[in-house]
Design a protein around this motif. Structure first.
Motif, short mmCIF file in Angstrom:
data_model
loop_
_atom_site.label_atom_id
_atom_site.label_comp_id
_atom_site.label_asym_id
_atom_site.label_seq_id
_atom_site.Cartn_x
_atom_site.Cartn_y
_atom_site.Cartn_z
N ILE B 31 0.83 -1.20 0.00
CA ILE B 31 0.00 0.00 0.00
C ILE B 31 0.87 1.26 0.00
N LEU B 32 1.97 1.17 0.73
CA LEU B 32 2.92 2.29 0.74
C LEU B 32 3.45 2.52 -0.69
N ARG B 33 3.82 1.43 -1.34
CA ARG B 33 4.33 1.52 -2.71
C ARG B 33 3.27 2.12 -3.63
N MET B 34 2.01 1.71 -3.43
CA MET B 34 0.91 2.23 -4.24
C MET B 34 0.75 3.75 -4.03
N ARG B 35 0.79 4.17 -2.77
CA ARG B 35 0.65 5.60 -2.47
C ARG B 35 1.80 6.38 -3.08
N ASP B 36 3.00 5.84 -2.92
CA ASP B 36 4.19 6.52 -3.45
C ASP B 36 4.15 6.61 -4.97
N THR B 37 3.65 5.56 -5.61
CA THR B 37 3.72 5.49 -7.07
C THR B 37 2.57 6.21 -7.74
N ILE B 38 1.34 5.99 -7.29
CA ILE B 38 0.20 6.58 -8.00
C ILE B 38 -0.65 7.48 -7.11
N GLY B 39 -0.24 7.64 -5.86
CA GLY B 39 -0.97 8.55 -4.97
C GLY B 39 -2.36 8.08 -4.58
N LYS B 40 -2.56 6.76 -4.63
CA LYS B 40 -3.88 6.21 -4.28
C LYS B 40 -3.75 5.25 -3.11
N GLN B 41 -4.87 5.02 -2.41
CA GLN B 41 -4.89 4.00 -1.37
C GLN B 41 -6.19 3.19 -1.48
N SER B 285 -6.18 -10.66 8.01
CA SER B 285 -5.15 -10.23 7.06
C SER B 285 -5.56 -10.56 5.62
N MET B 286 -6.38 -11.61 5.45
CA MET B 286 -6.89 -11.93 4.11
C MET B 286 -7.86 -10.86 3.61
N LEU B 287 -8.64 -10.31 4.56
CA LEU B 287 -9.54 -9.22 4.19
C LEU B 287 -8.75 -8.02 3.68
N LEU B 288 -7.66 -7.70 4.38
CA LEU B 288 -6.82 -6.58 3.95
C LEU B 288 -6.21 -6.88 2.59
N SER B 289 -5.75 -8.10 2.43
CA SER B 289 -5.12 -8.51 1.18
C SER B 289 -6.14 -8.49 0.03
N ASN B 290 -7.38 -8.95 0.28
CA ASN B 290 -8.42 -8.88 -0.75
C ASN B 290 -8.69 -7.43 -1.16
N THR B 291 -8.73 -6.55 -0.18
CA THR B 291 -9.03 -5.15 -0.46
C THR B 291 -7.89 -4.51 -1.27
N LEU B 292 -6.66 -4.84 -0.90
CA LEU B 292 -5.51 -4.36 -1.68
C LEU B 292 -5.58 -4.88 -3.12
N ASP B 293 -5.85 -6.19 -3.27
CA ASP B 293 -5.94 -6.77 -4.62
C ASP B 293 -6.99 -6.03 -5.46
N SER B 294 -8.09 -5.70 -4.82
CA SER B 294 -9.18 -5.02 -5.53
C SER B 294 -8.74 -3.63 -6.01
N ALA B 295 -8.06 -2.91 -5.11
CA ALA B 295 -7.58 -1.57 -5.49
C ALA B 295 -6.54 -1.68 -6.60
N LYS B 296 -5.66 -2.66 -6.51
CA LYS B 296 -4.66 -2.86 -7.57
C LYS B 296 -5.36 -3.10 -8.91
N ARG B 297 -6.41 -3.92 -8.89
CA ARG B 297 -7.15 -4.20 -10.12
C ARG B 297 -7.81 -2.93 -10.64
N ALA B 298 -8.43 -2.18 -9.71
CA ALA B 298 -9.14 -0.97 -10.13
C ALA B 298 -8.19 0.05 -10.76
N TYR B 299 -6.99 0.17 -10.18
CA TYR B 299 -6.03 1.16 -10.68
C TYR B 299 -5.04 0.54 -11.66
N THR B 300 -5.28 -0.73 -12.06
CA THR B 300 -4.30 -1.48 -12.86
C THR B 300 -2.86 -1.19 -12.39
N PHE B 301 -2.70 -1.35 -11.10
CA PHE B 301 -1.39 -1.16 -10.47
C PHE B 301 -0.79 -2.53 -10.19
N VAL B 302 0.38 -2.78 -10.79
CA VAL B 302 0.96 -4.12 -10.59
C VAL B 302 2.25 -4.08 -9.76
#
Lengths: 302, 302
Positions: B31-41, B285-302
């Motif tokens: 999530i830190l990497r996501m914020r740093d890279t695309i400014g999203k959480q 922790s799986m809930l957090l991981s699912n939510t992260l996966d969803s945001a990655k998919r939404a922002y096409t962040f890999v």
């Protein structure tokens, strides 16, 4: 043991032909009532991509059965080299067509097409094959009802129900896990409160679990794999295998053989389906029944 | 047998706390990497209907965990006497909100509401609980991938994977068949090519099948139901039960107890999860991981 005792111990044969015919005539009577009452009839469309002889023959069998009960059936044929979008376009049009209550995408599709993506497009309310994940998920989940249950799996349970075979609390073994039989029949058996074990190619010593089962349903595609000594005395056996086996004495030098070694199993089981003449005719009658149900729902005809 | 041999034969404890913490810190780093890279959480919304103390406390745990890893979380509270349409309206708005990547409808809902209908409205692409039938169907079907897998079931498999426990070809018994654990974990074990038997309240002699199992996963809600003599020597046991049991020596006079009689099982199993401190922390922790996966998919962040 006397000869007559030995004969008594042979399994009774579950006659799919006569059960299938009985269901068909019920469906036909309902369709007649529908036509008389509201002037409508169910409609089934089959989407056929490419020129596979086996697919042609399956589609012909389905359309003939539709004719016999009063379902209007049609086939949309596409060339083997068509695009995914072309197939999806055809399916979308059928989704919109109010005279069509059931849509079948005949499988297998040519390899260049993404079958899952195409099946996703079929309106779940017209998905008479029951292969849409929304229908499969609703089948899996307690408290939900799918619009449709895959025909062969529904047929297995129909055979058990019509023979008065109790499922609640019984040990059931499903051999094979296809979306056509294994997966949905394992979910259906659980709905009927059987204790279900699913066996597949990675299972070690599959005969151990099978030998504990009161009900065995096989869908493997390996002729004669399930031997008599895999079965518990008195087990009920539904054989969903339809394997073409070379036989020089038959027309086309082929005969149909199930997954179960019938001649051995019949000595141990209490009831068993033959192949052919077991599950097959019931499966096709389930397709007709699914299509009728869909038309009834569309026309709110009860 | 010497005392030290006896001690050697005690199961190793699967420490869900440390595994859950490891997953959480991986999620936080991403999530830190996501914020740093695309400014999203990532964003998670919980819909909470009525004023149940247990639900409040579950929601609080989830939101606190979100905070810790950098997921923006919010709760929408509705009164116990609200209408189904009001809940559906709230869910629909969250479906439309592009800052929300995960939607949880906290269960149980008040009895006058049709939970299945409400869960149907959750966009399957935001269904981080994995309870939408489309996701459950995709989990069940070979060749398909659900957007999300129910967190507790995914947690069970995560524990097995992180402990290097082989599933392929192993006998697994799942006790219980809820949509939260039993159903999805049985489907997941099959995906990993275990031979799966599902046991439930109608099963006769459940200990017979359980005693053949290399892997036992329980989700029954009956404290201490699974005794040591139900288990095969060396079995791996994942206990998803969280049963509040009266205990005058504890704060609130309650303690948490699993479905498994831990003190007996630990003598027979090769590895076992404790309750508490086993599956629970991994589930969150799986809930957090699912939510992260969803945001990655939404922002096409890999």
């Amino acid at each position: 043991m006397t000869l007559s005792e030995a004969a008594d111990r042979r399994a009774s044969i579950i006659d799919g032909k006569s059960i299938g015919a009985a269901i068909k005539s019920q469906v036909a009577a309902e369709i007649l009532r529908m036509r008389d009452t509201i002037g409508k009839q169910p409609g089934l469309a089959v989407v056929l991509v490419g020129e596979r002889n086996d697919s042609y023959s399956f589609v012909r069998i389905k359309m003939k059965a539709c004719d016999e009960v009063g379902i209007a059936s049609s086939a949309v044929e596409l060339p083997a080299d068509c695009t995914e979008d072309q197939v999806i376009h055809v399916v979308s049009n059928l989704n919109e067509d109010s005279s069509i209550h059931g849509i079948i995408v005949q499988l297998p599709l040519p390899k260049h097409l993404d079958g899952e993506r195409i099946l996703n497009v079929v309106n779940p309310e017209k998905d008479v094959d029951g292969f849409h994940p929304l229908n499969m998920g609703s089948l899996a989940m307690k408290g939900r009802e799918p619009f449709f249950i895959p025909c062969a799996a529904k047929g297995c349970i129909e055979l058990l129900l019509r023979r008065g075979i109790e499922m609640l609390g019984k040990n059931a073994v499903v051999i094979g896990r296809s979306k056509i039989v294994g997966l949905p029949v394992s979910l259906l058996l659980q709905r009927h409160h059987a204790t279900v074990s699913v066996i597949h190619s990675f299972t070690k010593n599959p005969q151990d679990l099978t030998r504990e089962a009161d009900i065995v349903i096989t869908d493997v595609g390996v002729p004669n794999m399930i031997r008599g000594n895999w079965l518990k005395q008195g087990a009920v056996v539904i054989d969903a295998g339809t394997n073409a086996v070379k036989d020089p004495n038959r027309k086309h030098r082929l005969r149909l053989n199930g997954d179960v070694c019938f001649e051995e199993a019949v000595q141990v089981a209490s009831a068993i389906t033959p192949v052919p003449g077991g599950l097959g005719p019931v499966t096709i009658s389930m397709l007709l029944s699914n299509t009728l149900d869909s038309a009834k729902r569309a026309y709110t005809f009860v």
